[in-house]
Structure formats: structure tokens, C-alpha cells
Motif scaffolding. Structure first.
Motif, PDB file in Angstrom:
ATOM      1  N   SER A  10      -8.596  31.512   2.460  1.00  0.00           N
ATOM      2  CA  SER A  10      -7.351  32.258   2.630  1.00  0.00           C
ATOM      3  C   SER A  10      -6.213  31.524   1.918  1.00  0.00           C
ATOM      4  O   SER A  10      -5.910  30.371   2.241  1.00  0.00           O
ATOM      5  CB  SER A  10      -6.998  32.398   4.112  1.00  0.00           C
ATOM      6  OG  SER A  10      -5.638  32.753   4.269  1.00  0.00           O
ATOM      7  N   PRO A  11      -5.535  32.158   0.961  1.00  0.00           N
ATOM      8  CA  PRO A  11      -4.429  31.479   0.273  1.00  0.00           C
ATOM      9  C   PRO A  11      -3.269  31.170   1.214  1.00  0.00           C
ATOM     10  O   PRO A  11      -2.563  30.177   1.029  1.00  0.00           O
ATOM     11  CB  PRO A  11      -4.008  32.472  -0.815  1.00  0.00           C
ATOM     12  CG  PRO A  11      -4.509  33.794  -0.342  1.00  0.00           C
ATOM     13  CD  PRO A  11      -5.769  33.515   0.426  1.00  0.00           C
ATOM     14  N   PHE A  12      -3.080  31.973   2.240  1.00  0.00           N
ATOM     15  CA  PHE A  12      -1.996  31.744   3.187  1.00  0.00           C
ATOM     16  C   PHE A  12      -2.283  30.503   4.037  1.00  0.00           C
ATOM     17  O   PHE A  12      -1.394  29.702   4.311  1.00  0.00           O
ATOM     18  CB  PHE A  12      -1.797  32.985   4.051  1.00  0.00           C
ATOM     19  CG  PHE A  12      -1.581  34.227   3.245  1.00  0.00           C
ATOM     20  CD1 PHE A  12      -0.371  34.457   2.619  1.00  0.00           C
ATOM     21  CD2 PHE A  12      -2.607  35.148   3.071  1.00  0.00           C
ATOM     22  CE1 PHE A  12      -0.171  35.594   1.846  1.00  0.00           C
ATOM     23  CE2 PHE A  12      -2.420  36.286   2.298  1.00  0.00           C
ATOM     24  CZ  PHE A  12      -1.198  36.505   1.673  1.00  0.00           C
ATOM     25  N   CYS A  13      -3.536  30.341   4.433  1.00  0.00           N
ATOM     26  CA  CYS A  13      -3.941  29.134   5.164  1.00  0.00           C
ATOM     27  C   CYS A  13      -3.862  27.913   4.256  1.00  0.00           C
ATOM     28  O   CYS A  13      -3.430  26.838   4.686  1.00  0.00           O
ATOM     29  CB  CYS A  13      -5.356  29.295   5.707  1.00  0.00           C
ATOM     30  SG  CYS A  13      -5.546  30.638   6.906  1.00  0.00           S
ATOM     31  N   ARG A  14      -4.277  28.074   3.014  1.00  0.00           N
ATOM     32  CA  ARG A  14      -4.248  26.954   2.075  1.00  0.00           C
ATOM     33  C   ARG A  14      -2.825  26.459   1.831  1.00  0.00           C
ATOM     34  O   ARG A  14      -2.586  25.265   1.692  1.00  0.00           O
ATOM     35  CB  ARG A  14      -4.915  27.352   0.761  1.00  0.00           C
ATOM     36  CG  ARG A  14      -6.419  27.460   0.877  1.00  0.00           C
ATOM     37  CD  ARG A  14      -7.115  27.706  -0.439  1.00  0.00           C
ATOM     38  NE  ARG A  14      -8.532  27.367  -0.291  1.00  0.00           N
ATOM     39  CZ  ARG A  14      -9.311  26.936  -1.264  1.00  0.00           C
ATOM     40  NH1 ARG A  14      -8.828  26.822  -2.492  1.00  0.00           N
ATOM     41  NH2 ARG A  14     -10.574  26.625  -1.036  1.00  0.00           N
ATOM     42  N   ALA A 165       1.672  29.293  -5.239  1.00  0.00           N
ATOM     43  CA  ALA A 165       0.901  29.704  -6.419  1.00  0.00           C
ATOM     44  C   ALA A 165      -0.462  29.036  -6.440  1.00  0.00           C
ATOM     45  O   ALA A 165      -1.492  29.688  -6.679  1.00  0.00           O
ATOM     46  CB  ALA A 165       1.678  29.356  -7.690  1.00  0.00           C
ATOM     47  N   ALA A 166      -0.483  27.734  -6.207  1.00  0.00           N
ATOM     48  CA  ALA A 166      -1.735  26.983  -6.257  1.00  0.00           C
ATOM     49  C   ALA A 166      -2.707  27.421  -5.175  1.00  0.00           C
ATOM     50  O   ALA A 166      -3.925  27.348  -5.361  1.00  0.00           O
ATOM     51  CB  ALA A 166      -1.451  25.487  -6.129  1.00  0.00           C
ATOM     52  N   SER A 167      -2.199  27.891  -4.059  1.00  0.00           N
ATOM     53  CA  SER A 167      -3.067  28.367  -2.978  1.00  0.00           C
ATOM     54  C   SER A 167      -3.859  29.587  -3.415  1.00  0.00           C
ATOM     55  O   SER A 167      -5.067  29.689  -3.176  1.00  0.00           O
ATOM     56  CB  SER A 167      -2.231  28.694  -1.742  1.00  0.00           C
ATOM     57  OG  SER A 167      -1.583  27.548  -1.252  1.00  0.00           O
ATOM     58  N   HIS A 168      -3.183  30.516  -4.078  1.00  0.00           N
ATOM     59  CA  HIS A 168      -3.870  31.709  -4.570  1.00  0.00           C
ATOM     60  C   HIS A 168      -4.812  31.367  -5.721  1.00  0.00           C
ATOM     61  O   HIS A 168      -5.973  31.793  -5.742  1.00  0.00           O
ATOM     62  CB  HIS A 168      -2.849  32.750  -5.023  1.00  0.00           C
ATOM     63  CG  HIS A 168      -2.175  33.458  -3.893  1.00  0.00           C
ATOM     64  ND1 HIS A 168      -2.682  34.607  -3.326  1.00  0.00           N
ATOM     65  CD2 HIS A 168      -1.040  33.164  -3.208  1.00  0.00           C
ATOM     66  CE1 HIS A 168      -1.887  34.996  -2.340  1.00  0.00           C
ATOM     67  NE2 HIS A 168      -0.874  34.135  -2.251  1.00  0.00           N
ATOM     68  N   ASP A 173     -10.030  30.379  -8.219  1.00  0.00           N
ATOM     69  CA  ASP A 173     -10.827  29.481  -9.053  1.00  0.00           C
ATOM     70  C   ASP A 173     -12.183  29.217  -8.420  1.00  0.00           C
ATOM     71  O   ASP A 173     -13.170  28.950  -9.112  1.00  0.00           O
ATOM     72  CB  ASP A 173     -10.063  28.167  -9.265  1.00  0.00           C
ATOM     73  CG  ASP A 173     -10.675  27.302 -10.357  1.00  0.00           C
ATOM     74  OD1 ASP A 173     -11.145  27.861 -11.376  1.00  0.00           O
ATOM     75  OD2 ASP A 173     -10.675  26.065 -10.207  1.00  0.00           O
ATOM     76  N   TYR A 174     -12.240  29.281  -7.099  1.00  0.00           N
ATOM     77  CA  TYR A 174     -13.510  29.083  -6.379  1.00  0.00           C
ATOM     78  C   TYR A 174     -14.532  30.134  -6.795  1.00  0.00           C
ATOM     79  O   TYR A 174     -15.731  29.883  -6.783  1.00  0.00           O
ATOM     80  CB  TYR A 174     -13.246  29.158  -4.874  1.00  0.00           C
ATOM     81  CG  TYR A 174     -14.419  28.734  -4.017  1.00  0.00           C
ATOM     82  CD1 TYR A 174     -14.497  27.436  -3.507  1.00  0.00           C
ATOM     83  CD2 TYR A 174     -15.452  29.620  -3.711  1.00  0.00           C
ATOM     84  CE1 TYR A 174     -15.575  27.037  -2.719  1.00  0.00           C
ATOM     85  CE2 TYR A 174     -16.528  29.229  -2.933  1.00  0.00           C
ATOM     86  CZ  TYR A 174     -16.588  27.936  -2.434  1.00  0.00           C
ATOM     87  OH  TYR A 174     -17.658  27.553  -1.667  1.00  0.00           O
ATOM     88  N   PHE A 199      -4.413  17.905  -2.242  1.00  0.00           N
ATOM     89  CA  PHE A 199      -5.377  18.926  -2.637  1.00  0.00           C
ATOM     90  C   PHE A 199      -6.815  18.565  -2.266  1.00  0.00           C
ATOM     91  O   PHE A 199      -7.704  19.411  -2.371  1.00  0.00           O
ATOM     92  CB  PHE A 199      -5.285  19.154  -4.152  1.00  0.00           C
ATOM     93  CG  PHE A 199      -5.031  20.576  -4.546  1.00  0.00           C
ATOM     94  CD1 PHE A 199      -6.062  21.415  -4.934  1.00  0.00           C
ATOM     95  CD2 PHE A 199      -3.746  21.092  -4.512  1.00  0.00           C
ATOM     96  CE1 PHE A 199      -5.823  22.725  -5.300  1.00  0.00           C
ATOM     97  CE2 PHE A 199      -3.488  22.395  -4.871  1.00  0.00           C
ATOM     98  CZ  PHE A 199      -4.534  23.221  -5.267  1.00  0.00           C
ATOM     99  N   ARG A 200      -7.060  17.330  -1.864  1.00  0.00           N
ATOM    100  CA  ARG A 200      -8.449  16.877  -1.659  1.00  0.00           C
ATOM    101  C   ARG A 200      -9.191  17.711  -0.625  1.00  0.00           C
ATOM    102  O   ARG A 200     -10.363  18.041  -0.801  1.00  0.00           O
ATOM    103  CB  ARG A 200      -8.442  15.407  -1.251  1.00  0.00           C
ATOM    104  CG  ARG A 200      -8.042  14.467  -2.398  1.00  0.00           C
ATOM    105  CD  ARG A 200      -7.875  13.051  -1.922  1.00  0.00           C
ATOM    106  NE  ARG A 200      -7.322  12.203  -2.984  1.00  0.00           N
ATOM    107  CZ  ARG A 200      -6.736  11.033  -2.763  1.00  0.00           C
ATOM    108  NH1 ARG A 200      -6.640  10.570  -1.522  1.00  0.00           N
ATOM    109  NH2 ARG A 200      -6.260  10.344  -3.777  1.00  0.00           N
ATOM    110  N   GLY A 201      -8.529  18.041   0.467  1.00  0.00           N
ATOM    111  CA  GLY A 201      -9.195  18.813   1.512  1.00  0.00           C
ATOM    112  C   GLY A 201      -9.612  20.179   1.031  1.00  0.00           C
ATOM    113  O   GLY A 201     -10.717  20.656   1.328  1.00  0.00           O
ATOM    114  N   ILE A 202      -8.750  20.819   0.258  1.00  0.00           N
ATOM    115  CA  ILE A 202      -9.052  22.147  -0.270  1.00  0.00           C
ATOM    116  C   ILE A 202     -10.217  22.095  -1.245  1.00  0.00           C
ATOM    117  O   ILE A 202     -11.097  22.966  -1.240  1.00  0.00           O
ATOM    118  CB  ILE A 202      -7.782  22.742  -0.918  1.00  0.00           C
ATOM    119  CG1 ILE A 202      -6.852  23.248   0.175  1.00  0.00           C
ATOM    120  CG2 ILE A 202      -8.123  23.850  -1.914  1.00  0.00           C
ATOM    121  CD1 ILE A 202      -5.521  23.734  -0.330  1.00  0.00           C
TER     122      ILE A 202
END
Length: 221
Positions: A10-14, A165-168, A173-174, A199-202
């Protein structure tokens, strides 16, 4: 300790996870299958959406409201500028990604390719995937135009707009839905933000049945 009810892609969670990590706030991550509408989950948020951040017995929903709350109570490092016009630009871009980008791109690509299978709601809609593939080109070009004028998306410092932006884009990218060769400036910007410790966790997220591409966690992709 804070507790975040979330879904990995989820980009919102990220976005909330990135803010928590950037501010070095310890958090307990709880994966929530929100579409199953568990009664306990609905008591936390009757709207039935993630993320939900639980702090001292209080459940907080809506990713932007959560991020601004965290910015207020944990002001360092700052993710919002001090000048009103600059804060406006950050909020404008966050809204652009969480509304226009999400509805035109993320919902048509990630949600069709992954969420449908996870939720058991049928096969991807090829027309939506085609629309998302076309729309992302426009959005990447707009980002490139912004980055031609600025060091970061909203100005000369990294802000919540970059995390939105990076969340989406990280979620897309996944599933290999970002054409990084289209705009060198956008790729360089993502490489910069992707290399941050926050960013490591993501980058360690793995969704069963959907392995990430080899370049996903590669900082020199």
C-alpha cells in the motif's frame, strides 16, 4: 512503542512507514487484511482502510493526517518546510500523488495485478492495465519537469512530497511497472531516496506469490 496496521504494498502505508523510519520512531508493524473486514479492525477504523497508527490507545487513520501529526510531535528531521508557500507546494504534490497518480496509475496497475489476486476478486482488467501503463508516462514526465528545476520534487530539500511519490513508485517498481529509462532525472532522484536508511524496511518487503524483480532492492539499479 507505536503500532502500525498496514499492507506491505500500500503506497499510503509506505508513506507513513517512511516518515516513521526517517524520524527514527520505533514501530510495531502489523499486517492487516483489511478487505476481510475483521470486527476488531473495523473498531479501529470503521471506514475499513489502512494505514492505522495506534499511539497510546488512540487509533489514527488517513495517511496524510498521520504524517502531519508525526511531523508536529517529532519535528526533527523536518519533512515540511517553514515557509507557507513551500508548505503549500508539498501538500499540493502529496495530494497529486495520493489522488491523481493513485487513481490513474497505482489503482490501474498494482491493484489490478496484485490486489485482485490477493483478495480473490477475479482476474486483472486488461483495459485498466493499459490505461495505467499509458498514464504513468505522463506522470513520470511531469516529475522530470519538476526535477529539472529543483533538487527535490517540492524544492531544494527533501520533503513529505518525495516520500509520497516514492511510496507509489516503490510499490509499482515491485511489479516492474516503472520505466526507469524514460527519464534519467527521475531515476537519479529515486536512486537517492531509495538509498536512505528509511527505505530499508520497504525494500525488504516480500509478498507471497509475487516475488520482486532483481533490481527492486538494488541501490545501484
Amino acid at each position: 512503542m507505536y503500532r502500525l496496521y498496514h499492507m506491505p504494498l500500500s503506497p499510503f502505508c509506505r508513506k507513513v512507514r517512511l516518515v516513521l523510519a526517517e524520524k527514527r520512531i520505533e514501530v510495531d508493524l502489523v499486517e492487516e487484511r483489511y478487505w476481510e473486514r475483521d470486527p476488531d479492525f473495523l473498531r479501529r477504523n470503521p471506514v475499513g482502510k489502512v494505514p492505522i497508527l495506534r499511539i497510546e490507545g488512540r487509533n489514527m487513520s488517513e495517511s496524510m493526517a498521520i504524517c502531519e501529526y508525526l511531523e508536529h510531535i517529532h519535528p526533527s528531521p523536518a519533512l515540511m518546510p517553514s515557509k507557507p508557500e513551500e508548505r503549500y507546494e508539498v501538500r499540493r504534490l502529496c495530494g497529486w500523488f495520493d489522488d491523481s497518480f493513485f487513481n490513474q496509475v497505482t489503482a490501474n496497475l498494482l491493484y489490478e495485478r496484485v490486489n485482485r489476486k490477493i483478495m480473490g476478486t477475479g482476474y486483472p482488467d486488461s483495459a485498466k492495465i493499459k490505461a495505467g501503463t499509458k498514464a504513468i508516462k505522463f506522470h513520470l514526465d511531469y516529475m522530470a519537469w519538476l526535477l529539472d528545476q529543483r533538487r527535490w520534487l517540492a524544492g531544494d530539500t527533501m520533503t513529505l512530497a518525495d516520500f509520497a511519490a516514492a511510496s507509489h513508485l516503490s510499490a509499482l517498481d515491485y511489479t516492474s511497472d516503472v520505466e526507469w529509462t524514460r527519464n534519467e532525472g527521475v531515476k537519479d532522484w529515486y536512486a537517492k531516496i531509495k538509498s536512505r536508511p528509511a527505505f530499508r524496511g520497504i525494500l525488504s518487503d516480500v509478498v507471497p506469490g509475487f516475488p520482486p524483480p532483481p533490481h527492486y532492492a538494488d541501490l545501484d539499479f
